[in-house]
Design a protein around this motif. Structure first.
Motif, PDB file in Angstrom:
ATOM      1  N   TYR A  22      -4.981  -1.726  -2.706  1.00  9.08           N
ATOM      2  CA  TYR A  22      -3.945  -2.283  -1.846  1.00  9.08           C
ATOM      3  C   TYR A  22      -3.957  -3.788  -2.057  1.00  9.08           C
ATOM      4  CZ  TYR A  22      -7.781  -4.011   0.996  1.00  9.08           C
ATOM      5  OH  TYR A  22      -8.913  -4.676   1.405  1.00  9.08           O
ATOM      6  N   ALA A  55       0.833  -1.197   0.000  1.00  3.77           N
ATOM      7  CA  ALA A  55       0.000   0.000   0.000  1.00  3.77           C
ATOM      8  C   ALA A  55       0.868   1.247   0.000  1.00  3.77           C
ATOM      9  CB  ALA A  55      -0.932   0.025   1.205  1.00  3.77           C
ATOM     10  N   ALA A  60      -8.992   3.348  -2.273  1.00  2.00           N
ATOM     11  CA  ALA A  60      -7.608   3.236  -2.736  1.00  2.00           C
ATOM     12  C   ALA A  60      -7.193   1.766  -2.790  1.00  2.00           C
ATOM     13  CB  ALA A  60      -6.676   4.008  -1.813  1.00  2.00           C
ATOM     14  N   CYS A 106      -2.715   3.511  -6.073  1.00  2.00           N
ATOM     15  CA  CYS A 106      -2.934   4.032  -4.726  1.00  2.00           C
ATOM     16  C   CYS A 106      -2.394   5.446  -4.572  1.00  2.00           C
ATOM     17  CB  CYS A 106      -2.275   3.092  -3.712  1.00  2.00           C
ATOM     18  SG  CYS A 106      -2.663   3.439  -1.985  1.00  2.00           S
TER      19      CYS A 106
END
Length: 377
Positions: free
Chosen positions: A216, A197, A214, A317
């Motif tokens: 990850y 991440a 986002a 991300c």
């Protein structure tokens, strides 16, 4: 480990000082050097580390040396003389907590720009440090604390990438392990994770219990065996991280970052094999699990995840952190939304920053941020 290891810590502020404390209390055969522009202040801080270590029964070797990263030639000469095995950079022109000192409304307005827009401020000193290391002809391992999710990848374009970063993704991992062990009803020691991440997720998820979309990648192991999706729900894990296992933030929580840095530095210094989490390893974008061995460092990929896939996750991300892309020449391009926030609030018109422009852009940004801050005095 044979012999003593020279470790240079550049910067003696909140983070650098805390790492100095932890290394001083390790009981390991390290020769610790603190590089600082203000030798008198650094000496006072070094004595805090000495006093604390002595109270705990340790006898660290610490020397404070003058060092101004803006002077590449002098820095190179100093480094060539000392020849440290490991250099830990704890300097930046813009600490992350700077905007936290604003009144709440002003802080929330500027925080909409996210962390990436401050990249010029983070690049200046570490870029000069890496030039000095190159000029000195050293093979020192440089560990960078200055927004290494982005700066390490940008500097890779010039062949100046530090070996590895610290904090960020690493700061989220303990909470994930605690939450997973709680939900699995097992001993914490039985749980291990591999988390990929960018910086955005590492601070957003522990505060909100969500990544806000986002991307990850998270793999969780119990007693070395990979858990199945039906055993653990990521949303439930993240909710527990932000709930039952929520930790203090701001400067109080900086000890977590210092511990992550110390884990990286000690693994390198002690020449042991250890898996840590860190941003910017090998000049890559974002954060990864990293295997450190006496032979070097590598990305510790779980089965079924290729390195190019992990990099793409971090590239996706970083857009949430205000970074549209890091181009092949090291230019950092900001998202339109983040750039617009800075234009409206600060009058700072910057869609992208090239490496050669970072110092001028940093000076401009510092000046315009100071004007913004003064509006609220």
């Amino acid at each position: 480990m044979q012999g003593r290891v020279k470790i240079m810590i550049i910067g003696h502020g909140v983070l650098g000082g805390a790492v100095l404390d932890l290394l001083s209390q390790s009981g390991r055969p390290y020769d610790l050097y603190v590089g600082a522009r203000n030798v008198q202040q650094a000496s006072l801080r070094a004595n805090v580390a000495r006093y604390t270590a002595l109270n705990l029964g340790h006898h660290p070797t610490i020397e404070v040396v003058p060092m101004d990263l803006m002077n590449i030639e002098a820095t190179a000469e100093r480094l060539a003389t000392l020849h440290p095995k490991i250099i830990f950079n704890a300097t930046t022109l813009h600490s992350w907590w700077t905007i936290r000192q604003l009144p709440p409304d002003a802080y929330h307005q500027i925080d909409r720009a996210r962390g990436g827009v401050w990249t010029p401020m983070h690049l200046v000193l570490v870029r000069r440090l890496m030039k000095a290391v190159r000029e000195a002809g050293l093979e020192s391992v440089v560990v960078n604390a200055s927004y290494s999710d982005v700066t390490n990848a940008a500097l890779a374009a010039e062949g100046l990438a530090p070996a590895i970063g610290i904090g960020n993704v690493a700061n989220a991992v303990p909470g994930i392990r605690l939450a997973a062990a709680h939900l699995l009803g097992c001993d914490l020691k039985a749980v291990d994770v591999r988390f990929f991440a960018q910086h955005y997720v590492s601070y957003r998820m522990p505060n909100t219990g969500t990544t806000d979309g986002a991307p990850y990648h998270l793999t969780i192991y119990r007693e070395g065996q990979r858990t199945q999706p039906e055993e653990l729900d990521h949303d439930e894990i993240f909710a527990n991280v932000a709930g039952q296992f929520r930790r203090a933030g701001d400067l109080t929580g900086q000890s977590v970052t210092a511990a992550s840095a110390t884990a990286v530095v000690r693994a390198l210094a002690d020449r042991v094999e250890r898996v840590v989490h860190a941003p910017g390893p090998l000049g890559l974008v974002g954060g990864y699990p990293v295997r450190i061995t006496p032979a070097g460092i590598s990305i510790d990929l779980p089965e079924g995840l290729a390195l190019d896939e992990a990099v793409e996750i971090n590239k996706g991300c970083q857009k949430f952190d205000g970074i549209e892309a890091i181009e092949n020449d090291g230019t950092v391009r900001f998202t339109a939304e983040s750039a617009e926030v800075m234009r409206k609030l600060l009058g700072y018109d910057c869609d992208a920053v090239a490496l050669e422009e970072c110092e001028g852009r940093a000076e401009e940004l510092a000046r315009k941020y100071d004007d913004y801050r003064r509006r609220f005095e």
